[in-house]
Design a protein around this motif. Structure first.
Motif, PDB file in Angstrom:
ATOM      1  N   GLY A  89       0.811  -1.281   0.150  1.00 29.38           N
ATOM      2  CA  GLY A  89       0.044  -0.006  -0.104  1.00 29.38           C
ATOM      3  C   GLY A  89       0.991   1.273   0.053  1.00 29.38           C
ATOM      4  O   GLY A  89       2.083   0.991   0.283  1.00 29.38           O
ATOM      5  N   ILE A  90       0.071   2.554  -0.203  1.00 31.13           N
ATOM      6  CA  ILE A  90       1.058   3.586  -0.217  1.00 31.13           C
ATOM      7  C   ILE A  90       0.171   4.546   0.819  1.00 31.13           C
ATOM      8  O   ILE A  90      -1.188   5.257   0.781  1.00 31.13           O
ATOM      9  CB  ILE A  90       0.943   4.390  -1.706  1.00 31.13           C
ATOM     10  CG1 ILE A  90       1.580   3.461  -2.455  1.00 31.13           C
ATOM     11  CG2 ILE A  90       1.589   5.499  -1.544  1.00 31.13           C
ATOM     12  CD1 ILE A  90       1.827   3.902  -3.927  1.00 31.13           C
ATOM     13  N   ALA A  91       0.806   4.926   1.874  1.00 32.01           N
ATOM     14  CA  ALA A  91       0.285   5.921   2.811  1.00 32.01           C
ATOM     15  C   ALA A  91       0.891   7.397   2.478  1.00 32.01           C
ATOM     16  O   ALA A  91       1.978   7.460   2.296  1.00 32.01           O
ATOM     17  CB  ALA A  91       0.563   5.153   4.165  1.00 32.01           C
ATOM     18  N   VAL A  92       0.012   8.190   2.696  1.00 31.47           N
ATOM     19  CA  VAL A  92       0.442   9.699   2.267  1.00 31.47           C
ATOM     20  C   VAL A  92      -0.345  10.636   3.357  1.00 31.47           C
ATOM     21  O   VAL A  92      -1.637  10.475   3.580  1.00 31.47           O
ATOM     22  CB  VAL A  92      -0.055  10.009   0.846  1.00 31.47           C
ATOM     23  CG1 VAL A  92      -1.450  10.082   0.568  1.00 31.47           C
ATOM     24  CG2 VAL A  92       0.314  11.464   0.581  1.00 31.47           C
ATOM     25  N   THR A  93       0.353  11.756   3.832  1.00 32.18           N
ATOM     26  CA  THR A  93      -0.178  12.776   4.391  1.00 32.18           C
ATOM     27  C   THR A  93      -1.238  13.494   3.553  1.00 32.18           C
ATOM     28  O   THR A  93      -1.060  14.074   2.611  1.00 32.18           O
ATOM     29  CB  THR A  93       0.759  13.677   5.145  1.00 32.18           C
ATOM     30  OG1 THR A  93       1.579  13.019   5.823  1.00 32.18           O
ATOM     31  CG2 THR A  93       0.071  14.979   5.979  1.00 32.18           C
ATOM     32  N   ALA A  94      -2.554  13.389   4.155  1.00 27.97           N
ATOM     33  CA  ALA A  94      -3.771  14.141   3.589  1.00 27.97           C
ATOM     34  C   ALA A  94      -4.112  15.545   4.062  1.00 27.97           C
ATOM     35  O   ALA A  94      -5.020  16.210   4.018  1.00 27.97           O
ATOM     36  CB  ALA A  94      -4.903  13.477   3.218  1.00 27.97           C
ATOM     37  N   GLY A  95      -3.419  15.862   5.283  1.00 25.70           N
ATOM     38  CA  GLY A  95      -3.507  17.040   6.137  1.00 25.70           C
ATOM     39  C   GLY A  95      -3.209  16.515   7.756  1.00 25.70           C
ATOM     40  O   GLY A  95      -3.034  15.213   7.889  1.00 25.70           O
ATOM     41  N   PRO A  96      -3.361  17.488   8.391  1.00 29.82           N
ATOM     42  CA  PRO A  96      -3.208  19.010   8.330  1.00 29.82           C
ATOM     43  C   PRO A  96      -1.868  19.552   8.000  1.00 29.82           C
ATOM     44  O   PRO A  96      -0.960  18.814   8.253  1.00 29.82           O
ATOM     45  CB  PRO A  96      -3.707  19.511   9.929  1.00 29.82           C
ATOM     46  CG  PRO A  96      -2.955  18.424  10.858  1.00 29.82           C
ATOM     47  CD  PRO A  96      -3.217  17.232  10.105  1.00 29.82           C
ATOM     48  N   LEU A 120      -4.606   3.155  -1.696  1.00 28.63           N
ATOM     49  CA  LEU A 120      -4.119   4.380  -1.294  1.00 28.63           C
ATOM     50  C   LEU A 120      -4.588   4.592  -0.056  1.00 28.63           C
ATOM     51  O   LEU A 120      -5.556   4.401   0.400  1.00 28.63           O
ATOM     52  CB  LEU A 120      -4.436   5.515  -2.281  1.00 28.63           C
ATOM     53  CG  LEU A 120      -4.319   6.942  -1.881  1.00 28.63           C
ATOM     54  CD1 LEU A 120      -2.805   7.206  -1.957  1.00 28.63           C
ATOM     55  CD2 LEU A 120      -5.111   7.714  -2.520  1.00 28.63           C
ATOM     56  N   LEU A 121      -3.884   5.037   1.242  1.00 24.47           N
ATOM     57  CA  LEU A 121      -4.163   5.341   2.234  1.00 24.47           C
ATOM     58  C   LEU A 121      -3.789   6.850   2.511  1.00 24.47           C
ATOM     59  O   LEU A 121      -3.008   7.075   3.112  1.00 24.47           O
ATOM     60  CB  LEU A 121      -3.380   4.378   3.411  1.00 24.47           C
ATOM     61  CG  LEU A 121      -3.552   2.846   3.116  1.00 24.47           C
ATOM     62  CD1 LEU A 121      -2.172   2.217   2.699  1.00 24.47           C
ATOM     63  CD2 LEU A 121      -4.185   2.275   4.549  1.00 24.47           C
ATOM     64  N   PRO A 122      -4.678   7.762   2.338  1.00 24.14           N
ATOM     65  CA  PRO A 122      -4.818   8.995   2.823  1.00 24.14           C
ATOM     66  C   PRO A 122      -4.861   9.343   4.358  1.00 24.14           C
ATOM     67  O   PRO A 122      -5.884   8.779   4.782  1.00 24.14           O
ATOM     68  CB  PRO A 122      -5.723   9.933   1.890  1.00 24.14           C
ATOM     69  CG  PRO A 122      -6.586   8.875   1.251  1.00 24.14           C
ATOM     70  CD  PRO A 122      -6.272   7.223   1.819  1.00 24.14           C
ATOM     71  N   LEU A 123      -3.695   9.781   4.992  1.00 29.78           N
ATOM     72  CA  LEU A 123      -3.784   9.630   6.342  1.00 29.78           C
ATOM     73  C   LEU A 123      -3.771  11.278   6.965  1.00 29.78           C
ATOM     74  O   LEU A 123      -2.828  12.051   6.389  1.00 29.78           O
ATOM     75  CB  LEU A 123      -2.901   8.913   6.925  1.00 29.78           C
ATOM     76  CG  LEU A 123      -3.091   7.471   6.766  1.00 29.78           C
ATOM     77  CD1 LEU A 123      -1.677   6.544   7.123  1.00 29.78           C
ATOM     78  CD2 LEU A 123      -4.128   6.862   7.253  1.00 29.78           C
TER      79      LEU A 123
END
Ligand code: KG4
Ligand code: ZN
Length: 367
Positions: A89-96, A120-123
């Motif tokens: 998987g790919i984890a990515v900062t989606a905020g703040p 996709l893991l927006p975290l």
């Protein structure tokens, strides 16, 4: 919820972090038993791009992320010795964070995930900080997290993956921001925290009676703007400042901050105990947690409460992508996958149920 973490195979996740002034990518593996291993961890700091402005300039940051991110991801994959098929998987900062930078990371991650057929893991960036002590020290739930960075100052009960209860937050400046402003008004460099710490080394912390805002009050909140003002007034009264004056002011500032932090932490530990969720450890994270005086104070205090004090190494306290990859692996292992269509959020409190507060979900330019 699906299978328990112990029943799942190892998970290997690429993490991407672009929410402030570091362009970062990392690959982390979480074993079926729950232990973590960092296979690669690439962090490209933009500090020099922003130093002349005394703080992070959002437009410069976003452009620098665009220029650097592809190369940083390629370096993280190369260092890990993996091809795309080796990822789960790919984890990515989606905020703040700064919205331009967050968008660069999120769009890139989305494109790579789609092209490679990976989840996709927006975290939430704060979830990365919150779970790092499980990667570095195997911290067991529940634990108390003190998050002290350039954009945040919070005490959070970490009760499980996705189970975060905010106990206290700053009602004005974040602590890193207070360090940066203190450094600026004393003519020290940027970023301010390390500069204040260095200047404080030969200083006398008892020379000036600086205030301890909110110390002893019944909740677990923080306030630093009055301390910063008191420091400014002292500095103005003494001007022109001799080197020893600056050292004593910095030492006094650090002593006041440490005194407030330990008071608030003690109260939060007792509050968790009173709520029937006694913490297994005190965990510190965020750039300010690399300050040695503060670490000593927290260590002393948690020992007196009978708790281990866990603090990740400085490179994993400040912003990095290993923490995001790890948070992604923890979520996958727990079967708590975030909605992949999540959009970028400049503000995003870790505990969505708590009241909005200045320092609760905001990260941004600190000039
Ligand atoms: O966690 P971080 O790298 O980025 C944010 O998410 O904000 O924290 C950066 C902040 C800056 O305000 C910096 O001045 C502060 O952490 N900092 C320190 C120290 N090292 C970094 N503050 C006090 N003492 C330090 N040694
Ligand atoms: Zn951070």
């Amino acid at each position: 919820m699906t299978a328990s973490p112990q029943q799942r195979p190892a998970l290997t996740v690429l993490g991407i972090e672009t929410s402030c002034d570091e362009t970062a990518a990392a690959v982390v593996r979480r074993s079926a038993g729950g232990s973590g291993e960092i296979l690669s961890n690439v962090v490209l700091s933009q500090i020099e791009d922003h130093a002349a402005f005394g703080g992070v300039v959002p437009e410069i940051a976003a452009r620098a992320h665009v220029d650097a991110l592809d190369g940083v991801i390629a370096a993280a994959m190369r260092d890990a010795g993996l091809d795309w098929a080796g990822l789960d998987g790919i984890a990515v900062t989606a905020g703040p964070g700064l919205i331009g930078g967050v968008l660069v990371g999120l769009m890139t991650a989305r494109a790579v995930a789609a092209a490679r057929g990976l989840p996709l893991l927006p975290l939430n960036h704060l979830e990365g900080h919150a779970l790092t002590a499980r990667l570095t020290d195997g911290a067991a739930f529940p634990y108390l997290l003190l998050l002290v960075s350039g954009g945040h100052t919070q005490l959070v009960a970490i009760e499980g993956v996705g189970q975060y209860r905010r106990l206290g937050t700053t009602i004005d400046d974040a602590l890193g921001e207070a360090f940066d402003k203190a450094a600026k008004l004393l003519g020290l460099g940027y970023p301010g925290g390390p500069a204040v710490e260095r200047a404080a080394a030969p200083g006398n912390p008892a020379r000036f009676a600086l205030p301890r805002p909110l110390k002893g009050t019944p909740n677990c909140d923080f306030s630093f703007s009055g301390l910063k003002t008191a420091l400014r007034l002292q500095a103005e009264a003494l001007a022109p400042l001799a080197e020893q004056d600056v050292a004593d002011l910095c030492a006094g500032f650090q002593a006041a901050v440490t005194d407030v932090l330990t008071d608030r932490v003690r109260r939060a530990i007792r509050s968790m105990r009173a709520d029937g969720v006694p913490p297994t450890a005190l965990v510190a994270a965020g750039g300010v947690a690399s300050n040695a005086t503060i670490r000593r104070g927290l260590d002393r205090d948690s020992a007196s409460e009978g708790l281990p004090f866990l603090v990740p190494p400085p490179s994993l306290c400040t912003d990095n992508a290993a923490m995001m990859a790890w948070a992604g692996a923890e979520r996958m292992a727990a079967g708590l996958l975030p909605e992949p269509a999540v959009s970028a959020r400049p503000r995003w409190p870790l505990d969505e149920a708590s009241d909005p507060a200045v320092g609760a979900g905001r990260r941004g330019a600190r000039a």
